[in-house]
Design a protein around this motif. Structure first.
Motif, PDB file in Angstrom:
ATOM      1  N   VAL A 103       0.966  -1.125  -0.034  1.00  0.00           N
ATOM      2  CA  VAL A 103       0.101  -0.070  -0.177  1.00  0.00           C
ATOM      3  C   VAL A 103       1.010   1.202  -0.016  1.00  0.00           C
ATOM      4  N   LEU A 104       0.806   1.976  -1.061  1.00  0.00           N
ATOM      5  CA  LEU A 104       1.472   3.297  -1.170  1.00  0.00           C
ATOM      6  C   LEU A 104       0.706   4.655  -0.868  1.00  0.00           C
ATOM      7  N   ASN A 105       1.211   5.433  -0.086  1.00  0.00           N
ATOM      8  CA  ASN A 105       0.319   6.837   0.429  1.00  0.00           C
ATOM      9  C   ASN A 105       1.202   7.679  -0.173  1.00  0.00           C
ATOM     10  N   THR A 106       1.040   8.446  -1.232  1.00  0.00           N
ATOM     11  CA  THR A 106       1.837   9.488  -1.826  1.00  0.00           C
ATOM     12  C   THR A 106       1.740  10.808  -1.066  1.00  0.00           C
ATOM     13  N   ALA A 107       0.742  10.967  -0.441  1.00  0.00           N
ATOM     14  CA  ALA A 107       0.847  12.186   0.379  1.00  0.00           C
ATOM     15  C   ALA A 107       1.550  12.303   1.437  1.00  0.00           C
ATOM     16  N   ASN A 108       1.582  10.925   2.130  1.00  0.00           N
ATOM     17  CA  ASN A 108       2.386  10.867   3.687  1.00  0.00           C
ATOM     18  C   ASN A 108       3.749  10.141   3.178  1.00  0.00           C
ATOM     19  N   LYS A 109       4.074   9.935   2.022  1.00  0.00           N
ATOM     20  CA  LYS A 109       5.073   9.152   1.484  1.00  0.00           C
ATOM     21  C   LYS A 109       5.383   8.086   2.240  1.00  0.00           C
ATOM     22  N   THR A 110       4.581   6.994   2.523  1.00  0.00           N
ATOM     23  CA  THR A 110       4.698   5.736   3.234  1.00  0.00           C
ATOM     24  C   THR A 110       4.396   4.525   2.587  1.00  0.00           C
ATOM     25  N   LEU A 111       5.220   3.634   2.689  1.00  0.00           N
ATOM     26  CA  LEU A 111       4.820   2.248   2.079  1.00  0.00           C
ATOM     27  C   LEU A 111       4.543   1.379   3.203  1.00  0.00           C
ATOM     28  N   THR A 112       3.456   0.397   3.255  1.00  0.00           N
ATOM     29  CA  THR A 112       3.003  -0.425   4.114  1.00  0.00           C
ATOM     30  C   THR A 112       2.572  -1.907   3.479  1.00  0.00           C
ATOM     31  N   ILE A 113       3.117  -2.830   3.935  1.00  0.00           N
ATOM     32  CA  ILE A 113       2.693  -4.114   3.877  1.00  0.00           C
ATOM     33  C   ILE A 113       1.624  -4.628   4.302  1.00  0.00           C
ATOM     34  N   SER A 114       0.560  -5.176   3.650  1.00  0.00           N
ATOM     35  CA  SER A 114      -0.562  -5.806   4.226  1.00  0.00           C
ATOM     36  C   SER A 114      -0.709  -7.268   3.818  1.00  0.00           C
ATOM     37  N   GLY A 115      -1.719  -8.180   4.711  1.00  0.00           N
ATOM     38  CA  GLY A 115      -1.708  -9.503   4.242  1.00  0.00           C
ATOM     39  C   GLY A 115      -1.830 -10.186   5.524  1.00  0.00           C
ATOM     40  N   GLN A 116      -1.604 -11.490   5.587  1.00  0.00           N
ATOM     41  CA  GLN A 116      -1.608 -12.369   6.632  1.00  0.00           C
ATOM     42  C   GLN A 116      -0.450 -13.272   6.759  1.00  0.00           C
ATOM     43  N   GLU A 117      -0.007 -13.432   8.060  1.00  0.00           N
ATOM     44  CA  GLU A 117       1.339 -13.943   7.913  1.00  0.00           C
ATOM     45  C   GLU A 117       1.015 -15.551   7.677  1.00  0.00           C
ATOM     46  N   ALA A 118       1.738 -16.018   6.864  1.00  0.00           N
ATOM     47  CA  ALA A 118       1.609 -17.525   6.279  1.00  0.00           C
ATOM     48  C   ALA A 118       2.210 -18.492   7.495  1.00  0.00           C
ATOM     49  N   GLU A 119       1.545 -19.637   7.525  1.00  0.00           N
ATOM     50  CA  GLU A 119       2.215 -20.628   8.351  1.00  0.00           C
ATOM     51  C   GLU A 119       3.554 -20.885   8.233  1.00  0.00           C
ATOM     52  N   VAL A 120       4.313 -20.906   9.012  1.00  0.00           N
ATOM     53  CA  VAL A 120       5.742 -21.198   8.910  1.00  0.00           C
ATOM     54  C   VAL A 120       6.019 -22.666   9.223  1.00  0.00           C
ATOM     55  N   VAL A 121       6.455 -23.220   8.163  1.00  0.00           N
ATOM     56  CA  VAL A 121       6.957 -24.809   8.226  1.00  0.00           C
ATOM     57  C   VAL A 121       8.464 -25.101   7.974  1.00  0.00           C
ATOM     58  N   VAL A 122       8.850 -25.422   9.075  1.00  0.00           N
ATOM     59  CA  VAL A 122      10.530 -25.509   8.925  1.00  0.00           C
ATOM     60  C   VAL A 122      10.749 -27.127   8.944  1.00  0.00           C
ATOM     61  N   SER A 123      11.732 -27.343   7.732  1.00  0.00           N
ATOM     62  CA  SER A 123      12.038 -28.659   7.486  1.00  0.00           C
ATOM     63  C   SER A 123      13.405 -28.737   7.247  1.00  0.00           C
ATOM     64  N   TYR A 124      14.079 -29.855   7.106  1.00  0.00           N
ATOM     65  CA  TYR A 124      15.454 -30.055   6.897  1.00  0.00           C
ATOM     66  C   TYR A 124      15.664 -31.088   5.671  1.00  0.00           C
ATOM     67  N   ASP A 125      16.685 -30.943   4.938  1.00  0.00           N
ATOM     68  CA  ASP A 125      17.195 -32.073   3.802  1.00  0.00           C
ATOM     69  C   ASP A 125      18.653 -32.013   3.780  1.00  0.00           C
ATOM     70  N   ILE A 126      19.168 -32.967   3.328  1.00  0.00           N
ATOM     71  CA  ILE A 126      20.444 -33.293   2.994  1.00  0.00           C
ATOM     72  C   ILE A 126      20.830 -32.576   1.581  1.00  0.00           C
ATOM     73  N   TRP A 127      21.765 -31.641   1.542  1.00  0.00           N
ATOM     74  CA  TRP A 127      21.920 -31.191  -0.091  1.00  0.00           C
ATOM     75  C   TRP A 127      23.427 -31.383  -0.204  1.00  0.00           C
ATOM     76  N   GLY A 128      23.810 -32.076  -1.333  1.00  0.00           N
ATOM     77  CA  GLY A 128      25.007 -32.402  -1.654  1.00  0.00           C
ATOM     78  C   GLY A 128      25.204 -33.202  -2.973  1.00  0.00           C
ATOM     79  N   ASN A 129      26.268 -33.713  -3.401  1.00  0.00           N
ATOM     80  CA  ASN A 129      26.664 -34.495  -4.356  1.00  0.00           C
ATOM     81  C   ASN A 129      26.624 -35.891  -4.502  1.00  0.00           C
ATOM     82  N   LEU A 130      25.657 -36.253  -3.444  1.00  0.00           N
ATOM     83  CA  LEU A 130      25.714 -37.678  -3.158  1.00  0.00           C
ATOM     84  C   LEU A 130      24.870 -38.331  -4.526  1.00  0.00           C
ATOM     85  N   PRO A 131      24.959 -39.717  -4.787  1.00  0.00           N
ATOM     86  CA  PRO A 131      25.630 -40.698  -4.492  1.00  0.00           C
ATOM     87  C   PRO A 131      27.102 -40.520  -4.798  1.00  0.00           C
ATOM     88  N   ASN A 132      27.443 -39.853  -6.118  1.00  0.00           N
ATOM     89  CA  ASN A 132      28.651 -40.248  -6.800  1.00  0.00           C
ATOM     90  C   ASN A 132      29.640 -39.382  -7.174  1.00  0.00           C
TER      91      ASN A 132
END
Length: 522
Positions: A112-141
């Protein structure tokens, strides 16, 4: 004329002053393209403009009024990650900054941009935060391409079993937030993995190096440790599901990756009752364990396998043996067993319950050489027995098998809809193939497809699941061997061998003394 001229000028100036400016979000995310329809703000009120923006904004950006003039509005540098609902002031002619709005962090994001007040605001809803893990590499060869190896969470520990490494390879652990990498976790000190061990981890550490072999890997984010065991050693965690696979009762259940007996989980222990059958041309059945069943009877790639420490290790009733990661099997004599798998001790225990599963089924049919041209060993035809607790009873008429003096029979809990389909129901039969049955004698039965043989005739039959026995009592000889006679008062039986005191019109088996005949009563 002058009045009209001044009126026209005033009209044009009024229209120009009433026209809204066009504003765009431009920056590294769209290669600093000035007029990008996906990054154009829409007027939503006096001096207010809104942009629906899907994606990730982590590079420098500006707000431009469409003229590429000196009137560019630049977001202040060093603002860091933007918070929802906080108005941030921008300055015309200011320096370029980063918005740091990660993809997926906000559902339905709006700028949301207000050109009179020169402000910028982010609106919306915080998404569910899902944390996971994986192996990242040059396996297997150790190829130049790096790829992901899935880690599965169990009680806060993220694990992968039977990871194959064919050449010395490097890897680390990715922390993923809503699928996007948010941290790179690797060794706290130079670490070459070649066997069992526990290694300390840290953010932005040194890549792990792993030598050829087959490994189980378990990452604990709370302790920041990576525990490694080589295949053939004990598993590092208990799974959520566990199945017994192998030589199970049923024609299509032998070593079928889409069929297994699910064990019940209680903490680190899994328990259940399993019926084992013999393998082809063998006195024993074979089995192992798997964490997941396949959707295909030919696909062995799913799930983690556990088995014996050596190929074809025999296991007996009341015996406890160790198990390891891998697909080596145990061998066991046929029968019903209570199976307990303990991941805390990495042991398996079997206790034989007898030759049949405890508890009577709801329905039971006699199948085999029953009288009638189409009734011989037809899975869609059987004589239903009457259930009373653990006991089933009824009357059967056994015919001779083809080119044989005897008829053969066994039991099934369900009849098929198809005369060629033997896959339905649970089968029960003799403790060994073709046991001969005599009238008035008790015989043991077990799960399986073995049959009894008996001389043709009409028999009362009782099947007792309380002590796993059957008994046949002969009523009359086979109709095929009758002799006519009129020496005694007639006794009538229907064609199923049930006595009828007042026969109506129809065909009956009539007994007069020791003579038997089929007669039509009118």
């Amino acid at each position: 004329m002058k009045k009209f001229y001044f009126f026209l000028v005033a009209l044009v100036l009024g229209v120009m002053s009433a026209s809204a400016a066009d504003y765009y979000l431009i920056g590294g995310f769209n290669n600093w393209t000035l007029k990008d329809s996906k990054a154009k703000f829409t007027a939503s009120g006096a001096n207010e403009y809104v942009l629906d923006f899907q994606g990730q904004l982590t590079s420098g950006f500006k707000i431009n009024d469409g003229t590429w003039s000196n009137d560019n509005a630049n977001f202040g540098a060093g603002a860091g990650a933007l918070e929802l609902g906080v108005p941030y002031t921008y300055a015309v002619g200011g320096s370029t900054g980063n918005i740091n709005l990660a993809a997926g962090a906000i559902d339905n994001p709006h700028i949301v941009l207000n050109t009179a007040n020169k402000t910028l605001t982010i609106s919306g809803q915080e998404a569910e935060v899902v944390v996971s893990y994986d192996i990242w590499g040059n396996l297997p060869n150790a190829s130049s391409a790096w790829a992901s190896t899935e880690l599965v969470e169990n009680n806060g520990v993220w694990s992968a079993n039977n990871v194959q490494v064919t050449a010395a390879s490097d890897f680390g652990i990715r922390e993923l937030t809503n699928g996007a990498q948010t941290a790179w976790i690797s060794a706290a000190a130079t670490a070459t993995i070649s066997g069992n061990g526990t290694f300390s981890c840290m953010v932005e550490g040194t890549n792990f190096t792993i030598t050829p072999g087959t490994y189980n890997l378990a990452f604990d984010p709370a302790a920041m440790t990576l525990t490694v065991t080589t295949n053939g050693d004990v598993p590092v965690y208990s799974p959520e599901t566990l199945y017994v696979i192998g030589d199970l009762i049923g024609t299509t259940t032998h070593w079928n990756p889409s069929y297994g007996i699910a064990l019940t989980k209680d903490g680190d222990k899994f328990t259940g009752v399993v019926d084992f059958e013999t393998a082809f041309a063998n006195d024993y059945g074979y089995f192992s364990l798997c964490t997941k069943l396949s959707s295909s009877s030919d696909d062995w790639s799913v799930g983690s396998r556990y088995g014996a420490t050596a190929a074809d290790t025999e296991i007996s009733s009341d015996e406890t043996l160790p198990f390891v990661s891998g697909d080596l099997s145990w061998m066991i004599l046929p029968g019903s067993y209570n199976v307990t798998v303990d991941f805390a001790e990495n042991t398996i225990t079997v206790v034989k319950l007898g030759e049949v599963v405890v508890g009577a089924p709801e329905t039971l049919y006699v199948i085999g050489d029953l009288r009638g041209d189409d009734n011989h060993w037809n899975p869609s035809y059987g004589v239903a027995l009457t259930k009373d607790g653990d006991v089933f009873s009824g009357t059967i008429d056994i015919d001779t098998a083809f080119a044989n003096d005897y008829g053969y029979f066994s039991f099934c809990t369900e009849l098929s809809a198809d005369a060629e389909d033997w896959s339905v129901g649970t089968r029960y039969g003799a403790t060994e193939a073709d046991v001969e049955v005599e009238s008035g004698e008790y015989y043991d039965f077990m799960r399986g497809e073995t049959s009894w043989k008996v001389l043709p005739g009409i028999y009362d039959i009782t099947v007792d699941f309380g002590d796993n026995t059957i008994i046949l009592s002969k009523k009359v000889d086979s109709v095929a061997n009758i002799e006519m006679g009129n020496d005694a008062a007639p006794v009538y039986y229907n064609l199923q061998g049930v006595r009828v005191d007042a026969p109506a019109n129809g065909l009956y088996i009539v007994v007069r003394g020791d003579k038997v005949a089929k007669e039509i009563v009118k």
